[in-house]
Design a protein around this motif. Structure first.
Motif, PDB file in Angstrom:
ATOM      1  N   LEU A 130       0.828  -1.196   0.000  1.00 42.62           N
ATOM      2  CA  LEU A 130       0.000   0.000   0.000  1.00 42.62           C
ATOM      3  C   LEU A 130       0.875   1.265   0.000  1.00 42.62           C
ATOM      4  O   LEU A 130       0.559   2.245  -0.692  1.00 42.62           O
ATOM      5  N   LYS A 131       2.001   1.239   0.711  1.00 42.52           N
ATOM      6  CA  LYS A 131       2.914   2.375   0.758  1.00 42.52           C
ATOM      7  C   LYS A 131       3.543   2.599  -0.616  1.00 42.52           C
ATOM      8  O   LYS A 131       3.636   3.743  -1.087  1.00 42.52           O
ATOM      9  N   ILE A 132       3.949   1.545  -1.286  1.00 46.47           N
ATOM     10  CA  ILE A 132       4.518   1.664  -2.632  1.00 46.47           C
ATOM     11  C   ILE A 132       3.461   2.207  -3.596  1.00 46.47           C
ATOM     12  O   ILE A 132       3.752   3.041  -4.459  1.00 46.47           O
ATOM     13  N   PHE A 133       2.235   1.745  -3.448  1.00 44.48           N
ATOM     14  CA  PHE A 133       1.147   2.200  -4.297  1.00 44.48           C
ATOM     15  C   PHE A 133       0.915   3.704  -4.146  1.00 44.48           C
ATOM     16  O   PHE A 133       0.749   4.427  -5.135  1.00 44.48           O
ATOM     17  N   TYR A 134       0.943   4.226  -2.909  1.00 45.83           N
ATOM     18  CA  TYR A 134       0.766   5.662  -2.672  1.00 45.83           C
ATOM     19  C   TYR A 134       1.936   6.477  -3.227  1.00 45.83           C
ATOM     20  O   TYR A 134       1.749   7.580  -3.732  1.00 45.83           O
ATOM     21  N   GLU A 135       3.143   5.937  -3.151  1.00 47.33           N
ATOM     22  CA  GLU A 135       4.303   6.629  -3.722  1.00 47.33           C
ATOM     23  C   GLU A 135       4.195   6.705  -5.241  1.00 47.33           C
ATOM     24  O   GLU A 135       4.525   7.737  -5.846  1.00 47.33           O
ATOM     25  N   LEU A 136       3.707   5.637  -5.859  1.00 45.53           N
ATOM     26  CA  LEU A 136       3.519   5.655  -7.309  1.00 45.53           C
ATOM     27  C   LEU A 136       2.445   6.662  -7.724  1.00 45.53           C
ATOM     28  O   LEU A 136       2.574   7.340  -8.744  1.00 45.53           O
ATOM     29  N   ILE A 137       1.393   6.761  -6.940  1.00 39.03           N
ATOM     30  CA  ILE A 137       0.357   7.753  -7.226  1.00 39.03           C
ATOM     31  C   ILE A 137       0.930   9.166  -7.109  1.00 39.03           C
ATOM     32  O   ILE A 137       0.640  10.039  -7.944  1.00 39.03           O
ATOM     33  N   HIS A 138       1.774   9.378  -6.104  1.00 38.77           N
ATOM     34  CA  HIS A 138       2.407  10.687  -5.929  1.00 38.77           C
ATOM     35  C   HIS A 138       3.309  11.004  -7.127  1.00 38.77           C
ATOM     36  O   HIS A 138       3.276  12.128  -7.659  1.00 38.77           O
ATOM     37  N   ILE A 139       4.093  10.042  -7.573  1.00 31.74           N
ATOM     38  CA  ILE A 139       4.970  10.237  -8.736  1.00 31.74           C
ATOM     39  C   ILE A 139       4.124  10.468  -9.984  1.00 31.74           C
ATOM     40  O   ILE A 139       4.460  11.311 -10.834  1.00 31.74           O
ATOM     41  N   LEU A 140       3.025   9.737 -10.113  1.00 33.51           N
ATOM     42  CA  LEU A 140       2.140   9.902 -11.264  1.00 33.51           C
ATOM     43  C   LEU A 140       1.581  11.323 -11.334  1.00 33.51           C
ATOM     44  O   LEU A 140       1.473  11.897 -12.423  1.00 33.51           O
ATOM     45  N   ARG A 141       1.256  11.916 -10.204  1.00 36.36           N
ATOM     46  CA  ARG A 141       0.759  13.302 -10.194  1.00 36.36           C
ATOM     47  C   ARG A 141       1.823  14.265 -10.715  1.00 36.36           C
ATOM     48  O   ARG A 141       1.528  15.176 -11.491  1.00 36.36           O
ATOM     49  N   TRP A 142       3.091  14.074 -10.290  1.00 35.11           N
ATOM     50  CA  TRP A 142       4.163  14.938 -10.764  1.00 35.11           C
ATOM     51  C   TRP A 142       4.374  14.759 -12.271  1.00 35.11           C
ATOM     52  O   TRP A 142       4.623  15.724 -12.995  1.00 35.11           O
ATOM     53  N   TYR A 143       4.285  13.539 -12.777  1.00 36.66           N
ATOM     54  CA  TYR A 143       4.413  13.308 -14.214  1.00 36.66           C
ATOM     55  C   TYR A 143       3.273  13.973 -14.984  1.00 36.66           C
ATOM     56  O   TYR A 143       3.480  14.506 -16.078  1.00 36.66           O
ATOM     57  N   LYS A 144       2.095  13.942 -14.395  1.00 36.80           N
ATOM     58  CA  LYS A 144       0.959  14.587 -15.045  1.00 36.80           C
ATOM     59  C   LYS A 144       1.154  16.100 -15.108  1.00 36.80           C
ATOM     60  O   LYS A 144       0.876  16.734 -16.137  1.00 36.80           O
ATOM     61  N   ILE A 145       1.660  16.698 -14.038  1.00 31.07           N
ATOM     62  CA  ILE A 145       1.944  18.140 -14.008  1.00 31.07           C
ATOM     63  C   ILE A 145       3.030  18.482 -15.018  1.00 31.07           C
ATOM     64  O   ILE A 145       2.924  19.456 -15.774  1.00 31.07           O
ATOM     65  N   ALA A 146       4.091  17.648 -15.067  1.00 30.47           N
ATOM     66  CA  ALA A 146       5.177  17.883 -16.026  1.00 30.47           C
ATOM     67  C   ALA A 146       4.670  17.745 -17.459  1.00 30.47           C
ATOM     68  O   ALA A 146       5.051  18.531 -18.346  1.00 30.47           O
ATOM     69  N   SER A 147       3.827  16.764 -17.700  1.00 29.05           N
ATOM     70  CA  SER A 147       3.265  16.563 -19.037  1.00 29.05           C
ATOM     71  C   SER A 147       2.436  17.779 -19.461  1.00 29.05           C
ATOM     72  O   SER A 147       2.536  18.240 -20.605  1.00 29.05           O
ATOM     73  N   PHE A 182       4.879  20.608 -20.329  1.00 28.54           N
ATOM     74  CA  PHE A 182       5.505  20.422 -21.635  1.00 28.54           C
ATOM     75  C   PHE A 182       4.513  20.677 -22.767  1.00 28.54           C
ATOM     76  O   PHE A 182       4.888  21.210 -23.816  1.00 28.54           O
ATOM     77  N   THR A 183       3.262  20.310 -22.563  1.00 29.99           N
ATOM     78  CA  THR A 183       2.229  20.567 -23.571  1.00 29.99           C
ATOM     79  C   THR A 183       2.049  22.068 -23.766  1.00 29.99           C
ATOM     80  O   THR A 183       1.965  22.550 -24.904  1.00 29.99           O
ATOM     81  N   ILE A 184       2.000  22.816 -22.691  1.00 33.12           N
ATOM     82  CA  ILE A 184       1.829  24.272 -22.776  1.00 33.12           C
ATOM     83  C   ILE A 184       3.027  24.910 -23.481  1.00 33.12           C
ATOM     84  O   ILE A 184       2.863  25.768 -24.352  1.00 33.12           O
ATOM     85  N   VAL A 185       4.234  24.463 -23.126  1.00 35.69           N
ATOM     86  CA  VAL A 185       5.436  25.002 -23.775  1.00 35.69           C
ATOM     87  C   VAL A 185       5.431  24.666 -25.262  1.00 35.69           C
ATOM     88  O   VAL A 185       5.763  25.502 -26.109  1.00 35.69           O
ATOM     89  N   GLY A 186       5.049  23.438 -25.615  1.00 37.76           N
ATOM     90  CA  GLY A 186       4.988  23.040 -27.020  1.00 37.76           C
ATOM     91  C   GLY A 186       3.984  23.858 -27.811  1.00 37.76           C
ATOM     92  O   GLY A 186       4.266  24.293 -28.936  1.00 37.76           O
ATOM     93  N   ILE A 187       2.825  24.076 -27.242  1.00 39.08           N
ATOM     94  CA  ILE A 187       1.802  24.894 -27.919  1.00 39.08           C
ATOM     95  C   ILE A 187       2.301  26.321 -28.095  1.00 39.08           C
ATOM     96  O   ILE A 187       2.110  26.932 -29.152  1.00 39.08           O
ATOM     97  N   PHE A 188       2.979  26.862 -27.087  1.00 38.90           N
ATOM     98  CA  PHE A 188       3.544  28.209 -27.188  1.00 38.90           C
ATOM     99  C   PHE A 188       4.564  28.285 -28.317  1.00 38.90           C
ATOM    100  O   PHE A 188       4.547  29.223 -29.124  1.00 38.90           O
TER     101      PHE A 188
END
Length: 102
Positions: free
Chosen positions: A3-20, A23-29
């Motif tokens: 369960l702890k590993i699962f929560y860490e992966l969810i946390h990392i997934l949120r950061w990847y989503k923010i980074a994505s 990058f999308t905004i920069v690409g459109i610009f």
């Protein structure tokens, strides 16, 4: 433990989503900037071509009227000006300190 590993992966997934999203905004610009520059360059070239064609038409009209005939009574400055008008159609409106070499 799992369960702890699962929560860490969810946390990392949120950061990847923010980074994505970032990058999308920069690409459109960057794409919009390139498209805008392309449109402005096309417009600038079109306006320059329009000015050149208008100047060439005005120059031909002057030649057809016979106003470009050299006279012995003309001062040297007028002869040089007429020679410059025969050479360059871009510089008709304003005198520039530049040389255009083909």
């Amino acid at each position: 433990m799992i369960l702890k590993i699962f929560y860490e992966l969810i946390h990392i997934l949120r950061w990847y989503k923010i980074a994505s999203t970032g990058f999308t905004i920069v690409g459109i610009f960057l794409l919009a900037k390139h498209a805008l520059q392309h449109v402005l360059e096309k417009r600038r070239r079109w306006e320059l071509q329009k000015r050149v064609l208008a100047a060439a038409a005005a120059q031909q009209a002057r030649k057809s009227e016979g106003t470009n005939q050299e006279s012995e009574k003309e001062p040297d400055n007028a002869k040089k000006e007429n020679l410059a008008l025969d050479i360059c159609v871009i510089c008709l409106e304003q005198e520039y300190n530049a040389v255009f070499v083909p």
